[in-house]
Design an enzyme around this catalytic site. Structure first.
Site, mmCIF file in Angstrom:
data_model
loop_
_atom_site.group_PDB
_atom_site.id
_atom_site.type_symbol
_atom_site.label_atom_id
_atom_site.label_comp_id
_atom_site.label_asym_id
_atom_site.label_seq_id
_atom_site.Cartn_x
_atom_site.Cartn_y
_atom_site.Cartn_z
ATOM 1 N N CYS A 22 -9.753 5.074 -6.488
ATOM 2 C CA CYS A 22 -10.793 4.063 -6.340
ATOM 3 C C CYS A 22 -12.037 4.533 -7.065
ATOM 4 O O CYS A 22 -12.364 5.718 -7.039
ATOM 5 C CB CYS A 22 -11.180 3.884 -4.869
ATOM 6 S SG CYS A 22 -9.827 3.438 -3.802
ATOM 7 N N ASN B 58 0.318 -4.676 -11.156
ATOM 8 C CA ASN B 58 -0.369 -5.383 -10.087
ATOM 9 C C ASN B 58 -1.844 -5.047 -10.102
ATOM 10 O O ASN B 58 -2.250 -3.940 -10.450
ATOM 11 C CB ASN B 58 0.243 -5.053 -8.710
ATOM 12 C CG ASN B 58 -0.432 -3.861 -8.042
ATOM 13 O OD1 ASN B 58 -1.471 -3.985 -7.377
ATOM 14 N ND2 ASN B 58 0.151 -2.686 -8.240
ATOM 15 N N LEU C 259 -7.192 -4.393 -3.751
ATOM 16 C CA LEU C 259 -7.363 -3.818 -2.412
ATOM 17 C C LEU C 259 -7.832 -4.858 -1.387
ATOM 18 O O LEU C 259 -8.583 -4.550 -0.461
ATOM 19 C CB LEU C 259 -8.335 -2.625 -2.461
ATOM 20 C CG LEU C 259 -7.894 -1.499 -3.406
ATOM 21 C CD1 LEU C 259 -8.960 -0.422 -3.489
ATOM 22 C CD2 LEU C 259 -6.561 -0.891 -2.974
ATOM 23 N N GLY D 246 8.370 1.522 -2.866
ATOM 24 C CA GLY D 246 7.411 0.437 -3.018
ATOM 25 C C GLY D 246 8.018 -0.785 -3.680
ATOM 26 O O GLY D 246 8.666 -1.608 -3.041
HETATM 27 C C1 LIG Z 1 1.591 -4.879 -5.140
HETATM 28 C C2 LIG Z 1 1.230 -3.444 -4.905
HETATM 29 C C3 LIG Z 1 0.137 -3.122 -4.096
HETATM 30 C C4 LIG Z 1 -0.239 -1.796 -3.873
HETATM 31 N N1 LIG Z 1 -1.302 -1.494 -3.059
HETATM 32 C C5 LIG Z 1 -1.613 -0.190 -2.802
HETATM 33 C C6 LIG Z 1 -2.655 0.159 -1.900
HETATM 34 O O1 LIG Z 1 -3.307 -0.705 -1.293
HETATM 35 N N2 LIG Z 1 -2.947 1.484 -1.710
HETATM 36 C C7 LIG Z 1 -2.231 2.484 -2.347
HETATM 37 O O2 LIG Z 1 -2.513 3.664 -2.137
HETATM 38 N N3 LIG Z 1 -1.226 2.187 -3.193
HETATM 39 C C8 LIG Z 1 -0.885 0.878 -3.438
HETATM 40 N N4 LIG Z 1 0.152 0.585 -4.292
HETATM 41 C C9 LIG Z 1 0.908 1.688 -4.963
HETATM 42 C C10 LIG Z 1 2.195 1.984 -4.221
HETATM 43 O O3 LIG Z 1 1.916 2.398 -2.888
HETATM 44 C C11 LIG Z 1 2.991 3.066 -4.947
HETATM 45 O O4 LIG Z 1 2.200 4.246 -4.993
HETATM 46 C C12 LIG Z 1 3.351 2.645 -6.360
HETATM 47 O O5 LIG Z 1 3.720 1.291 -6.369
HETATM 48 C C13 LIG Z 1 4.499 3.488 -6.933
HETATM 49 O O6 LIG Z 1 5.677 3.354 -6.167
HETATM 50 P P1 LIG Z 1 6.849 2.326 -6.564
HETATM 51 O O7 LIG Z 1 7.180 2.587 -8.008
HETATM 52 O O8 LIG Z 1 7.974 2.624 -5.620
HETATM 53 O O9 LIG Z 1 6.292 0.935 -6.376
HETATM 54 C C14 LIG Z 1 0.531 -0.749 -4.510
HETATM 55 C C15 LIG Z 1 1.624 -1.080 -5.305
HETATM 56 C C16 LIG Z 1 1.980 -2.395 -5.525
HETATM 57 C C17 LIG Z 1 3.169 -2.705 -6.412
#
Ligand SMILES: Cc1cc2nc3c(=O)[nH]c(=O)nc-3n(C[C@H](O)[C@H](O)[C@H](O)COP(=O)(O)O)c2cc1C
Ligand SMILES: Cc1cc2nc3c(=O)[nH]c(=O)nc-3n(C[C@H](O)[C@H](O)[C@H](O)COP(=O)(O)OP(=O)(O)OC[C@H]3O[C@@H](n4cnc5c(N)ncnc54)[C@H](O)[C@@H]3O)c2cc1C
Ligand SMILES: Cc1cc2nc3c(=O)[nH]c(=O)nc-3n(C[C@H](O)[C@H](O)[C@H](O)COP(=O)(O)OP(=O)(O)OC[C@H]3O[C@@H](n4cnc5c(N)ncnc54)[C@H](O)[C@@H]3O)c2cc1C
Ligand SMILES: Cc1cc2nc3c(=O)[nH]c(=O)nc-3n(C[C@H](O)[C@H](O)[C@H](O)COP(=O)(O)O)c2cc1C
Ligand code: FES
Ligand code: FES
Lengths: 311, 250, 311, 250
Positions: free
Chosen positions: C133, C70, C74, C267
């Protein structure tokens, strides 16, 4: 029309772009009879160290989501036995496939000793320096320590005229910095990437599944990381790059090639299907035919970025 | 894949069409079975399974017990699903001294003996097949065992719910010249190895370890030799003399 | 017997250990009606920046082997709209689930401005500082630059009494170093981990699938890396850790908890099945029942290492 | 999953049992369809598909064309396989001014109109269904289309191998009050949008974009609005007025 898969690199010609990755094809011989080794681009041997190493306790491998974890512990027969027992077979049985010797050490001098010890032998083209090893003098890993890496590459370079490929470690903030260090210190090429540190826990026994507690993650799961790191390395230095990580199809390999890789290596996929590397080569070939592309080299680094995008 | 039948709780008997393997497999050898590179869910890595049977017509039989996610998926194989088979692999059991063979099977460790006991009996060996499970519901269909091996197994269950009560290892008697073969959970093999050392008889065991390649390239499948060095279960095993190995308590 | 899932942490009590991860649950409201939000441990909002951000061009998401990539960029409504339009809903609709606000910025002062701007509001417990970031002043990422991270954490700490959780970046040689920096500069906890940098190439059009060229990899593919990094962070500092990465079952979550996590976040799995987080909680509960364990807290950090192994 | 039939090259008509969705789905809404968390191979992320039909008895129909690995697997769905459905989702088409409706379908963009055309005709609307494909082999079984929509489609193929030769968009005439709806590849929608702007008629389009969640949480599915701002295809769309969007050439 038969598309051209040959790649001229490191002063020689690779008949095809797919090699077997280090640690996943033993010393070649183990796959003899099972797959047509000599029709591949080549192979990279299991790591070789100055002294034999016995490696880690079991379990050494296990499956993870879309991949696997391994902690073999660089078990290998050591420099002497490799030269006397393993190299001759490679020399006698591989006429066209190119061989790289994967080199490991605990100190800069140990790496240098392996290279100088092998340099006079026949049966291989060059070295793939595995820098994902702890530097017992420095504490950190060679592959994540800029000064240690510079010293290591420069030292190895002085030992040989053969191609020196440095196999980079993925868990760094910017692999481009390490790519440039290799270039500045005389490496001929880069391999990207080695495994990611990982861990698998048996929740029923509350213990690590892997005897070594932690291990390296490989397989399809790491494909997009490998493609990114290959692109980053290829676009931040001018060395040729060998793409590695999660490749199990011609399409996967072509992602690496478009990202800038001249060659690719297939590792974990061979465990699932020993014919994987040969199949990847065929699929690359049929893609070229389908797309009407005469030669694979046209695609190397052929990724087109959107105008507004910055690398 | 030709057919699958459930023969005990979580346990299936799979018959697959593989003339090459059926033709060449020896007692105690194994195959790596998986679904190929498009299949990312377990089993992504192929899993080792003992050849449990081979037929003239090119079929082989595997005894699969659902253990984790990978073997569960294999135990659920449906007819006409395609699988990738690599084998036969590894060093087989060897029949030696004398005309008596004692096979000690723990759980699905029964598999290699289904194959061996029938052949051996046909070759004139006098075979005891000792087969242990925890409970009756785990016991493999004994009629099918007789069919395959040409004789009744001596069944043991730890809770006594069927056959004799206790550990199958208690059933082993080693008077006179006898070849003793064992396959099953490591604790069972360890117990037998201890006894073999004390009573001084030869024991061949088929060991289990996680495998990557199954053909000797990855060094993933090691067990510890008596000299402390590692042995590859896939190419130097899975059958070893108990005396070749270190039996660390755990 | 009903096992005890409650965890006392950051001065409050979490009714359950599973939270929805930032960026995968919007601002909560989007999931209202679809899943029982208030029965979860809580949620972390989409990133909030001082000014609204419009985000990246499409494609922003795509599937990768065992996971996804993805590059949303932000995109968010900005501090003011968040406080006036999003927080009130969370305040009014979540009685038990705890809310963390995920905070981003381009400079230390931007982070500080978001925290000071929100601190007087109601409807959330604390902050999750997303340090993955680019630091426009320093060039590098906050999460991979020791000095920048120290300055950022220290500065944010001065703005609030609320819990400050720092969400760490995975692509560093040793996450333990960054964990300790957070501890020394006043953080209350850590979240491990954010996504891995990755790239996916459309070989037919020779272009990146993702509009932003590169993106972050998440999903089951990164589970073993996340477990390792969580274990490393939890064993090198004394802060409570929230485990994140590839969780889609109670067993996955328990790997993180045994590795040292007090809470976990789900997530990507919510995209595949919106009920994933609730299911993970149920599966944790049934595992405890099956194993005869009275309280989840008994398992936190309960991993047993082989005697000979060293961390 | 109840039944699947191939209706054209690489294209299947799936009928699934989902009373809630069948009961609530509106014209142009979609569902997210996937295999759940144990399925790691494509489609791991669920994929959006337009509701192509809804029946009183709780069945819904989906028109699936194998495009990449994910949709190929869905096109191969076998009866009694279970899938995870989320929906109905998104903003529907709206029927407005006058009693005439012109539906312009490119490829599997036909799906929403199978559902809409039948209903609209029953409600007394006079419906033109223009349906274009590249070649004859891709054309969805026209008898089934009539069955579902209560009238014959006007078929166009670019090579003229069946129906009229050329682009389906050429077939659109907009004399008098007519509601124009379109679903298909972006280039087709862009062409129509240009014409709508020039000729000044209202045009509703159903857009495609990669999706993560389908419900507005991930912001993964954006398309660019006329004001340059992003719109979520899943919750603010997939149906938009062409005039609400930016149609950048590409
Ligand atoms: C579509 C999407 C958007 C995300 N946006 C953010 C975000 O705005 N801030 C953040 O700290 N992590 C963001 N993440 C990371 C997730 O919070 C998480 O750390 C990461 O996806 C790993 O967990 P998962 O494997 O369960 O998805 C995003 C992940 C995805 C897939
Ligand atoms: C030589 C040999 C012969 C075998 N014969 C049989 C048989 O006839 N019938 C039978 O039911 N089982 C047999 N097994 C065990 C069978 O391979 C395991 O049950 C299976 O591989 C692991 O189960 P799983 O994949 O569900 O475990 P998972 O939990 O899915 O496995 C997780 C990881 O552990 C590995 N793993 C776990 N246990 C084993 C194991 N015992 N051996 C190898 N890898 C393992 C898997 O490969 C995977 O990497 C044999 C094992 C070996 C080594
Ligand atoms: C609202 C909506 C309705 C749709 N209705 C239909 C329909 O009725 N019939 C039909 O055949 N197709 C339909 N599609 C397209 C269908 O979703 C895509 O064919 C499919 O998701 C992508 O094919 P794939 O997964 O095989 O591609 P893959 O190559 O497997 O996809 C790779 C990645 O791209 C994403 N992706 C690729 N193309 C699309 C796409 N067009 N939309 C969303 N994600 C995509 C996938 O989600 C995945 O993340 C619709 C799309 C949308 C947005
Ligand atoms: C079992 C195993 C052993 C490995 N041994 C080595 C090694 O000795 N030296 C090395 O540089 N890389 C080693 N690797 C890493 C691979 O060469 C390769 O970089 C990595 O597996 C990623 O490629 P893949 O996803 O195709 O497997 C090993 C990998 C595996 C799975
Ligand atoms: S399984 Fe690979 S060496 Fe034995
Ligand atoms: S698909 Fe997630 S917001 Fe639209």
């Amino acid at each position: 029309m038969v598309p051209e898969l040959r790649q001229s690199l490191f002063g020689v010609e690779f008949q095809a772009p797919v090699l077997l990755a280090s640690g996943t094809c033993g010393y070649g011989r183990e796959y003899a009879g099972l797959i047509p080794l000599d029709e591949l681009g080549g192979l990279v041997t299991k790591a070789v160290s100055v002294e034999p190493r016995s490696g880690n306790p079991p379990h050494r491998v296990a499956e993870t989501p879309g991949g696997m974890i391994n902690a073999i512990g660089l078990e290998n027969v050591g420099l002497e036995a490799f030269a006397s027992e393993k190299l001759p077979w490679l020399r006698d049985h591989l006429a066209r496939a190119k061989v790289f010797v994967n080199v490991v050490g605990r100190t800069v001098e140990e790496y240098a000793a392996v290279v100088s010890g092998l340099d006079g032998e026949e049966g291989f083209l060059g070295y793939e320096i595995n820098v994902s090893c702890p530097n017992v003098e420095g504490g950190t890993m060679f592959g994540t320590d800029e000064a240690a890496l510079a010293a290591l590459v420069g030292r190895v370079r002085r030992e040989t005229e053969r191609p020196v490929i440095v196999k980079l470690t993925p868990n760094v903030p910017d692999i481009g910095i390490f790519a440039r260090i290799c270039e500045e210190n005389g490496a001929d090429g880069l391999s990207t990437i080695n495994t990611f540190p990982g861990m698998l826990i048996d929740i029923h026994h509350r213990k690590p599944v892997i005897g070594n507690v932690t291990g390296g993650i490989s397989g399809p799961a790491i494909l997009p990381m490998g493609v990114y790191l290959t692109w980053r390395a290829a676009t931040t230095c001018s060395l040729p790059v060998i793409g590695i990580g999660g490749i199990r199809s011609g399409e996967d390999a072509l992602q690496y090639i478009l990202a800038g890789a001249h060659l690719v290596q297939v590792g974990t996929a061979s465990f699932v299907d020993p014919a994987a590397a040969a199949t990847v080569q065929e699929e690359i070939s049929s893609h070229l035919v389908g797309a009407g592309i005469g030669s694979l080299s046209e695609l190397v680094g052929g990724l087109r970025l959107p105008e507004d995008a910055q690398a | 894949m030709i057919s699958s039948r459930q023969v005990a709780t979580d346990t299936c008997w799979l018959e697959l069409d593989s003339p090459e393997i059926a033709d060449r497999a020896e007692w105690g050898q194994f195959v790596m079975i998986g679904f190929g590179l498009d299949h990312l869910a377990p089993p992504f890595l192929p899993r080792p399974f003992s050849v449990g049977w081979r037929a003239e017509d090119g079929r082989i039989g595997l005894l699969v017990r659902a253990f984790g996610a990978g073997s569960r998926r294999l135990a659920e194989l449906r007819a006409r699903e395609h699988v990738l088979l690599l084998g036969p692999l590894g060093r087989p059991f060897r029949l030696e001294t004398g005309s008596r063979v004692a096979c000690v099977a723990g759980g699905v460790g029964l598999a290699p003996f289904l194959f061996l006991a029938g052949d051996a009996r046909r070759q004139g060996f006098d075979v005891d097949l000792l087969y242990g499970e925890l409970t009756a519901d785990k016991v493999f269909d004994t009629r099918l065992i007789e069919e395959l091996t040409g004789g009744p197994p001596i069944v043991w269950t730890e809770d006594g719910s069927v056959g004799r009560r206790g550990r199958v290892t208690e059933g082993l008697s080693v008077e006179g010249p006898v070849t003793v073969l064992a396959c099953g959970p490591t604790p069972m093999l360890r117990a037998l190895a201890g006894r073999a050392a004390r009573e001084g008889f030869d024991l061949q065991v088929s060991v289990e370890e996680h495998m990557g390649c199954g053909v000797g390239t990855c060094q993933g499948c090691v067990v510890q030799g008596a000299d402390g060095r590692w042995r590859k279960a896939c190419t130097q095993g899975p059958v070893f003399y108990a005396s070749e190995l270190t039996w660390s308590p755990s």
